[in-house]
Design a protein around this motif. Structure first.
Motif, PDB file in Angstrom:
ATOM      1  N   PRO A 128      63.809  41.485  29.191  1.00 39.52           N
ATOM      2  CA  PRO A 128      63.397  40.078  29.232  1.00 39.52           C
ATOM      3  C   PRO A 128      64.604  39.153  29.161  1.00 39.52           C
ATOM      4  N   SER A 129      64.528  38.066  29.901  1.00 39.11           N
ATOM      5  CA  SER A 129      65.632  37.110  29.928  1.00 39.11           C
ATOM      6  C   SER A 129      65.452  35.966  28.942  1.00 39.11           C
ATOM      7  N   LEU A 130      64.223  35.795  28.369  1.00 43.31           N
ATOM      8  CA  LEU A 130      63.956  34.691  27.459  1.00 43.31           C
ATOM      9  C   LEU A 130      64.129  35.120  26.015  1.00 43.31           C
ATOM     10  N   VAL A 131      64.506  34.171  25.177  1.00 40.05           N
ATOM     11  CA  VAL A 131      64.722  34.423  23.753  1.00 40.05           C
ATOM     12  C   VAL A 131      63.576  33.751  22.969  1.00 40.05           C
ATOM     13  N   TYR A 132      63.023  34.507  22.055  1.00 40.73           N
ATOM     14  CA  TYR A 132      61.976  33.963  21.176  1.00 40.73           C
ATOM     15  C   TYR A 132      62.613  33.555  19.858  1.00 40.73           C
ATOM     16  N   MET A 133      62.429  32.288  19.482  1.00 36.48           N
ATOM     17  CA  MET A 133      62.970  31.767  18.229  1.00 36.48           C
ATOM     18  C   MET A 133      61.793  31.352  17.327  1.00 36.48           C
ATOM     19  N   PRO A 134      61.602  32.047  16.187  1.00 32.55           N
ATOM     20  CA  PRO A 134      60.492  31.706  15.284  1.00 32.55           C
ATOM     21  C   PRO A 134      60.722  30.328  14.636  1.00 32.55           C
ATOM     22  N   ASN A 135      59.609  29.734  14.146  1.00 32.62           N
ATOM     23  CA  ASN A 135      59.718  28.397  13.532  1.00 32.62           C
ATOM     24  C   ASN A 135      59.803  28.448  12.015  1.00 32.62           C
ATOM     25  N   ALA A 136      59.771  29.678  11.444  1.00 29.03           N
ATOM     26  CA  ALA A 136      59.873  29.791   9.982  1.00 29.03           C
ATOM     27  C   ALA A 136      60.230  31.221   9.606  1.00 29.03           C
ATOM     28  N   PHE A 137      60.796  31.396   8.417  1.00 21.93           N
ATOM     29  CA  PHE A 137      61.001  32.747   7.871  1.00 21.93           C
ATOM     30  C   PHE A 137      61.006  32.659   6.355  1.00 21.93           C
ATOM     31  N   THR A 138      60.764  33.799   5.707  1.00 18.25           N
ATOM     32  CA  THR A 138      60.598  33.851   4.241  1.00 18.25           C
ATOM     33  C   THR A 138      61.541  34.902   3.677  1.00 18.25           C
ATOM     34  N   PRO A 139      62.774  34.537   3.329  1.00 19.55           N
ATOM     35  CA  PRO A 139      63.741  35.506   2.807  1.00 19.55           C
ATOM     36  C   PRO A 139      63.471  35.867   1.349  1.00 19.55           C
ATOM     37  N   ASP A 140      62.322  36.535   1.100  1.00 18.09           N
ATOM     38  CA  ASP A 140      61.955  36.883  -0.277  1.00 18.09           C
ATOM     39  C   ASP A 140      62.191  38.352  -0.592  1.00 18.09           C
ATOM     40  N   GLY A 141      62.757  39.127   0.324  1.00 21.92           N
ATOM     41  CA  GLY A 141      63.097  40.519   0.047  1.00 21.92           C
ATOM     42  C   GLY A 141      61.954  41.486   0.150  1.00 21.92           C
ATOM     43  N   ASN A 195      59.712  39.392   7.622  1.00 25.29           N
ATOM     44  CA  ASN A 195      60.173  38.059   8.008  1.00 25.29           C
ATOM     45  C   ASN A 195      61.274  37.557   7.066  1.00 25.29           C
ATOM     46  N   ASP A 196      62.219  38.501   6.725  1.00 25.33           N
ATOM     47  CA  ASP A 196      63.278  38.137   5.774  1.00 25.33           C
ATOM     48  C   ASP A 196      64.513  37.552   6.465  1.00 25.33           C
ATOM     49  N   LEU A 197      64.619  37.671   7.787  1.00 24.26           N
ATOM     50  CA  LEU A 197      65.819  37.238   8.502  1.00 24.26           C
ATOM     51  C   LEU A 197      65.449  36.243   9.591  1.00 24.26           C
ATOM     52  N   PHE A 198      66.472  35.439   9.965  1.00 22.30           N
ATOM     53  CA  PHE A 198      66.292  34.481  11.049  1.00 22.30           C
ATOM     54  C   PHE A 198      67.509  34.569  11.991  1.00 22.30           C
ATOM     55  N   PRO A 199      67.276  34.618  13.360  1.00 16.28           N
ATOM     56  CA  PRO A 199      65.940  34.519  13.980  1.00 16.28           C
ATOM     57  C   PRO A 199      65.263  35.884  14.115  1.00 16.28           C
ATOM     58  N   ASP A 200      66.058  36.983  13.983  1.00 12.88           N
ATOM     59  CA  ASP A 200      65.463  38.327  14.074  1.00 12.88           C
ATOM     60  C   ASP A 200      64.480  38.403  15.234  1.00 12.88           C
ATOM     61  N   ASN A 201      64.947  37.934  16.405  1.00 16.75           N
ATOM     62  CA  ASN A 201      64.044  37.791  17.541  1.00 16.75           C
ATOM     63  C   ASN A 201      63.909  39.048  18.394  1.00 16.75           C
ATOM     64  N   LYS A 202      64.599  40.126  18.007  1.00 15.51           N
ATOM     65  CA  LYS A 202      64.524  41.410  18.730  1.00 15.51           C
ATOM     66  C   LYS A 202      65.027  41.291  20.181  1.00 15.51           C
ATOM     67  N   MET A 227      68.800  26.583  24.029  1.00 16.30           N
ATOM     68  CA  MET A 227      67.569  26.140  23.360  1.00 16.30           C
ATOM     69  C   MET A 227      67.954  25.538  22.012  1.00 16.30           C
ATOM     70  N   ARG A 228      67.331  24.372  21.687  1.00 19.14           N
ATOM     71  CA  ARG A 228      67.564  23.703  20.418  1.00 19.14           C
ATOM     72  C   ARG A 228      66.206  23.481  19.740  1.00 19.14           C
ATOM     73  N   GLY A 229      66.185  23.667  18.397  1.00 21.07           N
ATOM     74  CA  GLY A 229      64.940  23.452  17.672  1.00 21.07           C
ATOM     75  C   GLY A 229      65.171  23.512  16.197  1.00 21.07           C
ATOM     76  N   ASP A 230      64.044  23.437  15.449  1.00 20.56           N
ATOM     77  CA  ASP A 230      64.166  23.552  13.990  1.00 20.56           C
ATOM     78  C   ASP A 230      63.219  24.626  13.491  1.00 20.56           C
ATOM     79  N   PHE A 231      63.456  25.062  12.269  1.00 14.23           N
ATOM     80  CA  PHE A 231      62.634  26.100  11.641  1.00 14.23           C
ATOM     81  C   PHE A 231      62.601  25.820  10.143  1.00 14.23           C
ATOM     82  N   HIS A 232      61.655  26.443   9.480  1.00 13.93           N
ATOM     83  CA  HIS A 232      61.470  26.247   8.039  1.00 13.93           C
ATOM     84  C   HIS A 232      61.907  27.487   7.281  1.00 13.93           C
ATOM     85  N   LEU A 233      62.624  27.225   6.190  1.00 11.18           N
ATOM     86  CA  LEU A 233      62.925  28.296   5.246  1.00 11.18           C
ATOM     87  C   LEU A 233      61.910  28.135   4.128  1.00 11.18           C
ATOM     88  N   LEU A 234      61.077  29.162   3.926  1.00 12.44           N
ATOM     89  CA  LEU A 234      60.002  29.125   2.918  1.00 12.44           C
ATOM     90  C   LEU A 234      60.321  30.153   1.844  1.00 12.44           C
TER      91      LEU A 234
END
Length: 407
Positions: A315-328, A332-339, A399-406
Protein backbone atom coordinates in the motif's frame (compact mmCIF):
# COMPACT_ATOMS: atom_id res chain seq x y z
CA UNK A 1 164.23 -23.95 -34.99
CA UNK A 2 160.49 -23.79 -35.67
CA UNK A 3 157.10 -22.86 -34.11
CA UNK A 4 153.50 -23.99 -34.49
CA UNK A 5 150.99 -21.24 -35.26
CA UNK A 6 147.23 -21.59 -34.96
CA UNK A 7 145.96 -18.31 -36.28
CA UNK A 8 146.44 -15.98 -39.12
CA UNK A 9 149.09 -13.25 -38.96
CA UNK A 10 152.63 -12.17 -39.94
CA UNK A 11 155.46 -14.02 -38.30
CA UNK A 12 159.23 -13.08 -38.52
CA UNK A 13 162.44 -14.85 -37.70
CA UNK A 14 165.73 -13.11 -36.90
CA UNK A 15 169.13 -14.96 -36.89
CA UNK A 16 172.33 -13.48 -35.42
CA UNK A 17 175.80 -14.90 -36.11
CA UNK A 18 178.51 -12.88 -34.39
CA UNK A 19 177.84 -9.43 -35.56
CA UNK A 20 175.67 -10.32 -38.53
CA UNK A 21 171.85 -10.44 -38.43
CA UNK A 22 169.33 -11.81 -40.87
CA UNK A 23 165.54 -11.38 -40.65
CA UNK A 24 162.69 -12.81 -42.71
CA UNK A 25 158.91 -12.45 -42.47
CA UNK A 26 156.15 -14.84 -43.46
CA UNK A 27 152.39 -14.15 -43.56
CA UNK A 28 150.06 -16.98 -42.61
CA UNK A 29 146.48 -16.95 -43.98
CA UNK A 30 143.66 -19.39 -43.21
CA UNK A 31 141.77 -20.90 -46.15
CA UNK A 32 138.20 -20.38 -44.88
CA UNK A 33 136.47 -21.69 -47.94
CA UNK A 34 134.59 -24.93 -47.32
CA UNK A 35 131.95 -26.75 -49.30
CA UNK A 36 128.23 -26.55 -48.40
CA UNK A 37 125.67 -29.05 -49.64
CA UNK A 38 122.15 -27.87 -50.33
CA UNK A 39 118.84 -29.64 -50.94
CA UNK A 40 117.94 -31.37 -47.68
CA UNK A 41 114.39 -32.61 -48.23
CA UNK A 42 111.65 -34.65 -46.56
CA UNK A 43 109.12 -36.29 -48.91
CA UNK A 44 105.80 -37.53 -47.49
CA UNK A 45 104.40 -39.42 -50.45
CA UNK A 46 104.24 -42.73 -52.23
CA UNK A 47 105.16 -40.98 -55.48
CA UNK A 48 108.64 -41.17 -57.02
CA UNK A 49 110.74 -38.06 -57.05
CA UNK A 50 113.80 -36.54 -58.72
CA UNK A 51 115.56 -34.17 -56.38
CA UNK A 52 118.36 -31.77 -57.36
CA UNK A 53 121.19 -31.40 -54.84
CA UNK A 54 123.88 -28.75 -55.28
CA UNK A 55 127.06 -27.58 -53.60
CA UNK A 56 128.84 -24.28 -53.08
CA UNK A 57 130.09 -22.92 -56.40
CA UNK A 58 133.67 -21.82 -57.21
CA UNK A 59 135.51 -24.87 -55.83
CA UNK A 60 137.48 -27.60 -57.56
CA UNK A 61 137.37 -31.35 -57.86
CA UNK A 62 133.73 -31.92 -56.86
CA UNK A 63 132.85 -35.44 -55.94
CA UNK A 64 129.42 -36.79 -54.82
CA UNK A 65 128.89 -40.08 -53.11
CA UNK A 66 126.56 -41.10 -55.95
CA UNK A 67 129.44 -40.62 -58.42
CA UNK A 68 128.65 -37.18 -59.79
CA UNK A 69 131.65 -34.93 -60.42
CA UNK A 70 129.73 -31.69 -60.84
CA UNK A 71 128.69 -29.05 -58.37
CA UNK A 72 125.13 -30.47 -58.61
CA UNK A 73 123.46 -33.83 -58.92
CA UNK A 74 120.02 -35.40 -59.14
CA UNK A 75 118.83 -38.21 -56.87
CA UNK A 76 115.70 -40.40 -56.96
CA UNK A 77 115.88 -42.19 -53.64
CA UNK A 78 116.30 -41.29 -50.03
CA UNK A 79 119.66 -41.29 -48.37
CA UNK A 80 122.64 -39.23 -47.24
CA UNK A 81 124.60 -37.75 -50.11
CA UNK A 82 128.15 -36.52 -49.34
CA UNK A 83 129.89 -34.00 -51.56
CA UNK A 84 133.56 -33.01 -51.32
CA UNK A 85 135.67 -30.42 -53.12
CA UNK A 86 139.01 -28.60 -52.99
CA UNK A 87 139.47 -24.88 -52.52
CA UNK A 88 141.74 -22.69 -54.58
CA UNK A 89 144.39 -23.06 -51.86
CA UNK A 90 144.10 -26.80 -52.07
CA UNK A 91 142.06 -27.36 -48.90
CA UNK A 92 139.59 -30.22 -49.03
CA UNK A 93 136.14 -30.15 -47.32
CA UNK A 94 132.93 -32.07 -47.48
CA UNK A 95 129.24 -31.75 -46.51
CA UNK A 96 126.15 -33.93 -46.55
CA UNK A 97 122.66 -33.40 -48.03
CA UNK A 98 119.94 -35.59 -46.60
CA UNK A 99 116.87 -36.73 -48.54
CA UNK A 100 114.16 -38.52 -46.54
CA UNK A 101 111.16 -40.33 -47.99
CA UNK A 102 108.20 -41.43 -45.85
CA UNK A 103 104.74 -42.78 -46.65
CA UNK A 104 102.12 -40.03 -46.75
CA UNK A 105 100.12 -39.22 -43.60
CA UNK A 106 96.42 -38.93 -44.27
CA UNK A 107 93.83 -38.20 -41.58
CA UNK A 108 90.14 -37.70 -42.32
CA UNK A 109 87.67 -37.35 -39.44
CA UNK A 110 84.11 -36.83 -40.74
CA UNK A 111 81.72 -34.21 -39.42
CA UNK A 112 79.19 -35.93 -37.19
CA UNK A 113 75.73 -35.14 -35.84
CA UNK A 114 74.45 -36.94 -32.74
CA UNK A 115 71.62 -36.73 -30.23
CA UNK A 116 72.11 -34.06 -27.55
CA UNK A 117 73.97 -35.17 -24.40
CA UNK A 118 75.38 -38.24 -26.18
CA UNK A 119 79.05 -38.73 -27.05
CA UNK A 120 80.81 -40.12 -30.11
CA UNK A 121 84.14 -41.93 -30.40
CA UNK A 122 86.18 -40.33 -33.16
CA UNK A 123 88.90 -42.41 -34.86
CA UNK A 124 91.97 -40.78 -36.42
CA UNK A 125 93.16 -44.22 -37.63
CA UNK A 126 96.89 -44.35 -38.49
CA UNK A 127 97.85 -46.88 -35.79
CA UNK A 128 101.31 -46.33 -34.35
CA UNK A 129 101.30 -42.64 -35.20
CA UNK A 130 101.56 -39.80 -32.71
CA UNK A 131 98.07 -38.26 -32.55
CA UNK A 132 97.02 -35.08 -30.77
CA UNK A 133 93.42 -33.79 -30.48
CA UNK A 134 92.52 -30.14 -29.89
CA UNK A 135 90.49 -31.10 -26.79
CA UNK A 136 93.65 -32.41 -25.16
CA UNK A 137 93.21 -36.11 -25.90
CA UNK A 138 96.16 -38.16 -27.11
CA UNK A 139 96.10 -41.34 -29.14
CA UNK A 140 94.03 -42.78 -31.92
CA UNK A 141 90.58 -42.24 -30.32
CA UNK A 142 88.80 -39.31 -28.69
CA UNK A 143 85.38 -39.43 -27.00
CA UNK A 144 83.62 -36.07 -27.46
CA UNK A 145 80.25 -34.89 -26.14
CA UNK A 146 80.20 -31.10 -26.50
CA UNK A 147 79.21 -29.73 -29.93
CA UNK A 148 82.05 -27.68 -31.41
CA UNK A 149 84.70 -27.63 -34.13
CA UNK A 150 87.81 -29.72 -33.35
CA UNK A 151 91.27 -30.36 -34.90
CA UNK A 152 93.41 -33.46 -34.95
CA UNK A 153 97.14 -33.75 -35.83
CA UNK A 154 98.73 -37.05 -36.89
CA UNK A 155 102.53 -37.39 -37.00
CA UNK A 156 104.51 -40.29 -38.52
CA UNK A 157 108.24 -39.76 -38.50
CA UNK A 158 108.81 -36.29 -39.88
CA UNK A 159 105.47 -36.23 -41.72
CA UNK A 160 102.19 -34.94 -40.35
CA UNK A 161 98.67 -34.17 -41.42
CA UNK A 162 95.77 -32.22 -39.95
CA UNK A 163 92.03 -32.39 -40.21
CA UNK A 164 89.25 -30.24 -38.84
CA UNK A 165 85.82 -31.68 -38.08
CA UNK A 166 82.60 -30.56 -36.43
CA UNK A 167 80.42 -32.29 -33.88
CA UNK A 168 76.79 -31.12 -34.00
CA UNK A 169 73.58 -32.02 -32.22
CA UNK A 170 70.29 -32.80 -33.85
CA UNK A 171 67.89 -29.98 -32.96
CA UNK A 172 65.26 -30.31 -30.27
CA UNK A 173 61.91 -30.25 -32.05
CA UNK A 174 59.38 -31.20 -29.42
CA UNK A 175 57.47 -28.56 -27.45
CA UNK A 176 54.19 -28.84 -25.58
CA UNK A 177 53.65 -25.10 -25.69
CA UNK A 178 52.75 -22.68 -22.95
CA UNK A 179 51.46 -23.56 -19.51
CA UNK A 180 47.70 -24.09 -19.40
CA UNK A 181 45.17 -22.31 -17.19
CA UNK A 182 41.62 -23.49 -16.67
CA UNK A 183 38.63 -22.17 -14.79
CA UNK A 184 36.24 -24.31 -12.77
CA UNK A 185 36.87 -27.65 -14.57
CA UNK A 186 39.45 -29.37 -16.81
CA UNK A 187 38.49 -31.71 -19.63
CA UNK A 188 40.71 -31.08 -22.65
CA UNK A 189 42.18 -33.41 -25.29
CA UNK A 190 45.89 -32.93 -26.07
CA UNK A 191 47.64 -34.34 -29.15
CA UNK A 192 51.26 -34.91 -30.23
CA UNK A 193 52.06 -35.20 -33.95
CA UNK A 194 52.54 -38.93 -34.41
CA UNK A 195 54.09 -38.42 -37.87
CA UNK A 196 57.11 -36.67 -36.34
CA UNK A 197 57.40 -38.34 -32.95
CA UNK A 198 57.18 -41.90 -31.68
CA UNK A 199 57.31 -43.70 -28.32
CA UNK A 200 55.02 -41.02 -26.86
CA UNK A 201 54.41 -41.40 -23.11
CA UNK A 202 52.32 -38.98 -21.02
CA UNK A 203 53.24 -38.71 -17.32
CA UNK A 204 54.94 -42.14 -17.51
CA UNK A 205 51.51 -43.76 -17.73
CA UNK A 206 49.56 -43.11 -20.92
CA UNK A 207 51.08 -44.03 -24.30
CA UNK A 208 50.08 -42.81 -27.72
CA UNK A 209 49.65 -39.45 -29.45
CA UNK A 210 46.46 -38.46 -27.59
CA UNK A 211 45.84 -37.63 -23.94
CA UNK A 212 42.75 -36.48 -22.09
CA UNK A 213 43.70 -33.82 -19.59
CA UNK A 214 41.47 -33.86 -16.51
CA UNK A 215 43.57 -32.71 -13.56
CA UNK A 216 45.86 -29.81 -12.67
CA UNK A 217 49.57 -30.27 -11.97
CA UNK A 218 52.73 -30.87 -13.95
CA UNK A 219 52.34 -32.70 -17.26
CA UNK A 220 55.47 -34.42 -18.63
CA UNK A 221 55.65 -36.00 -22.10
CA UNK A 222 58.52 -38.16 -23.36
CA UNK A 223 58.97 -38.83 -27.09
CA UNK A 224 61.48 -40.02 -29.67
CA UNK A 225 62.05 -37.58 -32.52
CA UNK A 226 62.61 -38.31 -36.20
CA UNK A 227 66.37 -38.66 -35.64
CA UNK A 228 65.89 -41.31 -33.00
CA UNK A 229 66.76 -38.94 -30.18
CA UNK A 230 64.78 -38.93 -26.92
CA UNK A 231 63.11 -35.66 -26.00
CA UNK A 232 60.79 -34.48 -23.27
CA UNK A 233 58.87 -31.38 -22.36
CA UNK A 234 56.58 -30.36 -19.53
CA UNK A 235 53.96 -27.76 -18.78
CA UNK A 236 52.17 -26.67 -15.63
CA UNK A 237 48.40 -27.02 -15.64
CA UNK A 238 46.58 -24.68 -13.26
CA UNK A 239 42.93 -24.75 -12.22
CA UNK A 240 41.22 -21.67 -10.82
CA UNK A 241 37.66 -21.28 -9.53
CA UNK A 242 35.24 -19.05 -11.34
CA UNK A 243 34.59 -15.87 -9.36
CA UNK A 244 31.58 -16.02 -7.08
CA UNK A 245 28.69 -14.03 -8.52
CA UNK A 246 25.07 -13.77 -7.37
CA UNK A 247 22.78 -10.94 -8.39
CA UNK A 248 19.96 -12.55 -6.44
CA UNK A 249 16.63 -14.03 -7.47
CA UNK A 250 14.19 -12.48 -9.88
CA UNK A 251 12.07 -10.09 -7.87
CA UNK A 252 8.99 -7.85 -7.88
CA UNK A 253 9.50 -4.41 -6.36
CA UNK A 254 7.64 -1.18 -5.81
CA UNK A 255 7.98 1.52 -8.41
CA UNK A 256 9.85 3.59 -5.86
CA UNK A 257 12.55 0.98 -5.24
CA UNK A 258 15.74 1.18 -7.30
CA UNK A 259 17.86 -1.77 -6.14
CA UNK A 260 21.63 -1.56 -6.37
CA UNK A 261 23.03 -4.74 -7.93
CA UNK A 262 26.45 -5.81 -6.61
CA UNK A 263 28.73 -7.85 -8.90
CA UNK A 264 31.26 -8.59 -6.14
CA UNK A 265 34.49 -7.11 -4.82
CA UNK A 266 38.13 -7.37 -5.93
CA UNK A 267 37.57 -8.56 -9.48
CA UNK A 268 39.64 -7.67 -12.50
CA UNK A 269 36.82 -6.45 -14.73
CA UNK A 270 33.05 -5.99 -14.89
CA UNK A 271 30.80 -5.79 -17.94
CA UNK A 272 27.09 -5.12 -17.64
CA UNK A 273 24.46 -5.68 -20.29
CA UNK A 274 24.66 -2.07 -21.44
CA UNK A 275 28.48 -1.87 -21.44
CA UNK A 276 29.00 -0.27 -18.03
CA UNK A 277 32.10 -1.44 -16.21
CA UNK A 278 31.47 -0.60 -12.55
CA UNK A 279 30.97 -3.05 -9.72
CA UNK A 280 27.57 -1.61 -8.72
CA UNK A 281 24.57 -1.02 -10.96
CA UNK A 282 21.39 0.79 -9.96
CA UNK A 283 18.30 -0.74 -11.57
CA UNK A 284 15.99 2.18 -12.22
CA UNK A 285 13.84 0.44 -14.79
CA UNK A 286 12.21 -3.00 -14.86
CA UNK A 287 13.87 -5.56 -17.09
CA UNK A 288 16.56 -8.20 -17.36
CA UNK A 289 19.99 -7.23 -15.96
CA UNK A 290 23.14 -9.31 -16.49
CA UNK A 291 26.82 -8.88 -15.73
CA UNK A 292 29.99 -10.74 -16.70
CA UNK A 293 33.00 -10.54 -14.38
CA UNK A 294 36.61 -11.66 -14.68
CA UNK A 295 38.93 -12.58 -11.81
CA UNK A 296 42.66 -11.88 -11.62
CA UNK A 297 43.18 -15.47 -12.75
CA UNK A 298 41.29 -14.76 -15.97
CA UNK A 299 38.21 -16.77 -15.02
CA UNK A 300 34.75 -15.55 -16.01
CA UNK A 301 31.36 -15.71 -14.33
CA UNK A 302 28.02 -14.45 -15.56
CA UNK A 303 24.71 -13.99 -13.78
CA UNK A 304 21.41 -12.28 -14.50
CA UNK A 305 18.33 -11.14 -12.60
CA UNK A 306 14.95 -9.93 -13.78
CA UNK A 307 13.58 -6.89 -11.99
CA UNK A 308 9.79 -6.40 -12.18
CA UNK A 309 8.11 -3.31 -10.71
CA UNK A 310 4.53 -2.57 -9.64
CA UNK A 311 2.80 0.09 -7.56
CA UNK A 312 0.60 -2.57 -5.97
CA UNK A 313 3.29 -4.55 -4.19
CA UNK A 314 2.58 -2.67 -0.95
CA UNK A 315 0.00 0.00 0.00
CA UNK A 316 1.15 3.51 -0.81
CA UNK A 317 -1.03 5.31 1.79
CA UNK A 318 -0.14 5.85 5.43
CA UNK A 319 -2.72 5.46 8.19
CA UNK A 320 -2.26 7.89 11.09
CA UNK A 321 -4.44 7.21 14.19
CA UNK A 322 -6.08 10.14 16.02
CA UNK A 323 -5.27 8.90 19.54
CA UNK A 324 -3.14 6.47 21.54
CA UNK A 325 -2.94 5.33 25.18
CA UNK A 326 0.65 4.75 26.39
CA UNK A 327 -0.41 2.92 29.57
CA UNK A 328 1.78 -0.18 29.14
CA UNK A 329 -1.04 -2.66 28.57
CA UNK A 330 0.30 -3.62 25.19
CA UNK A 331 -2.63 -2.13 23.31
CA UNK A 332 -2.29 1.16 21.41
CA UNK A 333 0.83 2.07 23.43
CA UNK A 334 2.78 3.69 20.55
CA UNK A 335 2.21 6.42 18.01
CA UNK A 336 1.69 6.25 15.10
CA UNK A 337 2.41 2.48 15.00
CA UNK A 338 0.67 2.51 11.64
CA UNK A 339 2.17 -0.80 10.39
CA UNK A 340 3.32 0.98 7.23
CA UNK A 341 5.76 -1.27 5.36
CA UNK A 342 9.27 0.10 5.19
CA UNK A 343 10.07 -0.15 1.49
CA UNK A 344 13.35 1.75 1.81
CA UNK A 345 12.16 5.03 0.39
CA UNK A 346 11.62 8.38 2.08
CA UNK A 347 9.67 8.26 5.37
CA UNK A 348 9.61 11.00 8.01
CA UNK A 349 7.37 11.58 11.06
CA UNK A 350 7.75 14.73 13.16
CA UNK A 351 5.70 15.29 16.37
CA UNK A 352 4.99 18.64 18.03
CA UNK A 353 3.26 19.72 21.24
CA UNK A 354 0.50 22.33 21.22
CA UNK A 355 3.07 25.12 21.53
CA UNK A 356 4.79 23.99 18.28
CA UNK A 357 7.82 22.50 19.98
CA UNK A 358 9.15 19.41 18.21
CA UNK A 359 9.20 16.45 20.57
CA UNK A 360 10.10 13.60 18.18
CA UNK A 361 11.56 13.01 14.70
CA UNK A 362 11.49 9.49 13.20
CA UNK A 363 12.83 8.38 9.78
CA UNK A 364 11.52 4.83 9.72
CA UNK A 365 8.11 3.31 10.45
CA UNK A 366 9.70 0.82 12.81
CA UNK A 367 10.35 3.61 15.37
CA UNK A 368 7.34 5.12 17.24
CA UNK A 369 6.64 7.52 20.12
CA UNK A 370 6.07 5.90 23.50
CA UNK A 371 4.43 9.02 25.02
CA UNK A 372 7.45 10.24 27.00
CA UNK A 373 9.56 13.36 26.79
CA UNK A 374 13.05 13.34 28.24
CA UNK A 375 12.29 10.01 29.92
CA UNK A 376 9.18 11.32 31.68
CA UNK A 377 5.53 10.74 30.72
CA UNK A 378 4.16 13.50 28.54
CA UNK A 379 0.94 15.13 29.70
CA UNK A 380 -2.42 14.25 28.19
CA UNK A 381 -3.54 16.50 25.45
CA UNK A 382 -3.55 17.23 21.78
CA UNK A 383 -0.33 16.85 19.75
CA UNK A 384 0.43 17.55 16.11
CA UNK A 385 2.08 15.26 13.56
CA UNK A 386 3.67 15.91 10.16
CA UNK A 387 4.38 12.81 8.04
CA UNK A 388 6.14 12.81 4.63
CA UNK A 389 6.74 9.67 2.57
CA UNK A 390 7.13 8.16 -0.88
CA UNK A 391 4.85 5.24 -1.41
CA UNK A 392 5.09 2.09 -3.51
CA UNK A 393 3.61 4.05 -6.41
CA UNK A 394 6.64 6.40 -6.26
CA UNK A 395 4.52 9.40 -5.32
CA UNK A 396 5.69 11.78 -2.60
CA UNK A 397 2.97 12.68 -0.10
CA UNK A 398 2.68 14.84 3.01
CA UNK A 399 0.01 14.61 5.72
CA UNK A 400 -0.55 16.96 8.68
CA UNK A 401 -2.94 16.41 11.59
CA UNK A 402 -3.40 16.12 15.32
CA UNK A 403 -3.91 13.25 17.74
CA UNK A 404 -4.73 12.79 21.41
CA UNK A 405 -2.53 11.32 24.08
CA UNK A 406 -4.89 9.65 26.59
CA UNK A 407 -3.95 8.29 29.99
Amino acid sequence: RGIVVRKEGKYWLEITIKTCKWRDTVEVKEDKDSIQAYGDTVYCTYDTFRRRLFASPGLFKYSWSNGSKLDRTFVTSQGQYVVSAVTALGCASSDTAIVEHYPPVEVVVPDTTICPYNSVRFDAKNPGATIEWSNGDLGRYSNITTPNTYRVKVTIGKCRDFDTFTLSNYPFEFALGNDLRFCSTIDTPLTVDGSKFSNIVWNKEVTGPQFRLLNPGKLVVNVTNQYGCPESDSINVQLFPNPGLDLGNDTLLCLSINPVLDAGANLLSYRWHDGKTERFYTAYEPGLYWVEVKSDDGCLSRDSVRINKSQDVFPSLVYMPNAFTPDGNGINDLFPDNKYVNIGTMYSVKLYNRWGEKIADYQTPEVNWDGSIGGKPAPEGVYVFLVTWIGCDNIRRTMRGDFHLLR
